[in-house]
Design a protein around this motif. Sequence first.
Motif, PDB file in Angstrom:
ATOM      1  N   TYR A 134      40.747  44.914  32.355  1.00  0.00           N
ATOM      2  CA  TYR A 134      41.019  45.243  33.757  1.00  0.00           C
ATOM      3  C   TYR A 134      40.973  43.969  34.592  1.00  0.00           C
ATOM      4  CZ  TYR A 134      40.814  48.174  37.993  1.00  0.00           C
ATOM      5  OH  TYR A 134      41.081  48.800  39.193  1.00  0.00           O
ATOM      6  N   ARG A 135      41.607  43.995  35.748  1.00  0.00           N
ATOM      7  CA  ARG A 135      41.532  42.853  36.670  1.00  0.00           C
ATOM      8  C   ARG A 135      41.036  43.338  38.017  1.00  0.00           C
ATOM      9  NH1 ARG A 135      40.942  39.435  40.226  1.00  0.00           N
ATOM     10  NH2 ARG A 135      42.199  37.521  40.433  1.00  0.00           N
ATOM     11  N   SER A 136      39.729  43.173  38.220  1.00  0.00           N
ATOM     12  CA  SER A 136      39.143  43.535  39.512  1.00  0.00           C
ATOM     13  C   SER A 136      39.542  42.490  40.534  1.00  0.00           C
ATOM     14  CB  SER A 136      37.615  43.595  39.402  1.00  0.00           C
ATOM     15  OG  SER A 136      37.218  44.549  38.439  1.00  0.00           O
ATOM     16  N   GLN A 137      39.974  42.968  41.687  1.00  0.00           N
ATOM     17  CA  GLN A 137      40.450  42.004  42.686  1.00  0.00           C
ATOM     18  C   GLN A 137      39.829  42.286  44.056  1.00  0.00           C
ATOM     19  OE1 GLN A 137      44.646  41.050  42.474  1.00  0.00           O
ATOM     20  NE2 GLN A 137      44.758  40.645  44.685  1.00  0.00           N
ATOM     21  N   SER A 138      40.383  43.229  44.788  1.00  0.00           N
ATOM     22  CA  SER A 138      39.881  43.474  46.147  1.00  0.00           C
ATOM     23  C   SER A 138      38.750  44.501  46.123  1.00  0.00           C
ATOM     24  CB  SER A 138      41.020  43.956  47.046  1.00  0.00           C
ATOM     25  OG  SER A 138      41.692  45.068  46.488  1.00  0.00           O
ATOM     26  N   PHE A 139      37.730  44.218  46.925  1.00  0.00           N
ATOM     27  CA  PHE A 139      36.559  45.096  47.046  1.00  0.00           C
ATOM     28  C   PHE A 139      36.354  45.450  48.515  1.00  0.00           C
ATOM     29  CE2 PHE A 139      35.670  44.447  42.778  1.00  0.00           C
ATOM     30  CZ  PHE A 139      34.431  44.939  42.374  1.00  0.00           C
TER      31      PHE A 139
END
Length: 537
Positions: A138-143
């Motif tokens: 997965y590619r976590s980006q914006s939080f």
Amino acid sequence: MGKSSAIELFRRLEQLNQIGAALSRERDIERLLENILEAAKALTGADAGTLYSMTPDGGALRFEIMRTDSLGIRQGGTTGQRVGLPDLPLRRADGSPNDALVAAHAAIHERTVNIADVYAEAGFDFSGTRAFDQRTGYRSQSFLTVPMKNHEGAVIGVLQLINAIDPATGQVGPFSLEDQSLTESLASQAAIALSNRLLITQLETLFESFVKLINVAIDEKSPYTGGHCERVPQLTMMLAEAADATTTGPLADFRMSERDRYELQMAGLLHDCGKITTPVHVVDKATKLQTIYDRIGLIDTRFEVLKRDAELDALRAQLALRPVQDAGAEAMAQAALQSELQALEADREFLRRCNHGSEAMQQADQLRVRVIGTQRQWRNPEGVQTSFLSAEEMENLTIRSGTLTQAERDTINYHIVATIKMLETLPWPRHLKNVPEYAGGHHERMDGKGYPRGLTRAQMSWQARMIGVADVFEALTAADRPYKSGMKLSQALGIMQRMVHSGHIDPDLFDVFVQGKVYQRYAEQFLDPEQIDEVRL
């Protein structure tokens, strides 16, 4: 702002209002938490999200719900699969704020954290996020991390959204200020809905605890009645479920919601709460002469006095004959003594048998009690020659069925009046408003000859009649009463069938009770194995 943007904003605000209304209606805590996260994801187009709750001690955040749509991850809530991650502590070991974790930081400082790309963010520790990405691809980006504060301003949880997806391009981008504002509004509404539900749940738990407290008090006062107060509600709910499942006959349209079930359960638990006012020596009266103690011992003492008197009379007669030395007369006196002692012993054993309640005392036995009580005389402690039994003792010993006099039955029966008085003084909420009627009707009869109000079948709800059926069956089969043994199934159901014909209990509910094998399920759970026999009606 362009026209299309304004329309889109209006649509999202309408969606927010609808979500808030839906959240306020949800009663189940797990579904409520789940709905909060799903609503936030839908509102912002987020691919993933996590909902944290504050632990009871306020020292950590607990993972409640996790969702990642693109990976098919669904944990927590109604899924039945726990989020297997440890709580996030808000403080380090030295007591300093745990600001390295973004969710903890948002909770500690009560502020929203909006991060465009976590891999480019230097202020927080995202090592756990990177490890998750490496493990899953997965590619976590914006939080977007928003604290949830209740009406008192206290943080009760944190809502965290991950990877805002542009609906037009499908690309992951940052959460906009509009997204942040809407999510903060949703978090505020959700926190209020959650805190309201938690408060209602706490009040319900407190109420249930008070109900159980009353039953514990009754149980401590009388373990026999306490067992009854526990078993009747369970049998009532078994009958209610069987009635709810019925698709034919008079009960074909009878259905119960969860609220209906809860209301009936509370009524069952409270149906005998008035017994807390009943004197324990009446509730537990095991023999006819029992009050605080069993007075058969006093009668035994009187018989011993009569025996001694008989022996003294015989000795006096023998002494009077000594100068004459009439052996025959002495033998006759001795024989008369033995005959009198045997007669006294027979009367004593008879009264001891009478002291134990039976289903039907014979008239001849009642007459014999009165003959013994009036014709036999004894000298009381004041030296007065008086009847062997007092009028009150004869009344008790000639009780035809059971161990209670009519006055004592009236005392026992008053518990239902006390129950109604106690329950009708309480300010019941709407979903529990029928509890007094349900609980207060279990001694009424279908023909209107019951008590305390003499209601007929048509004047009573199905639920009140259900508790009545359960109350009768439990009383017949209970094996923990001091004055009776528990009946076998066939005997108890035979008696109940006669009670149907005599207008005592509801015939339609009795049919459900029998055809639905409610008695069998109850017996397997609560009765002794030797009570369970073949039933033929």
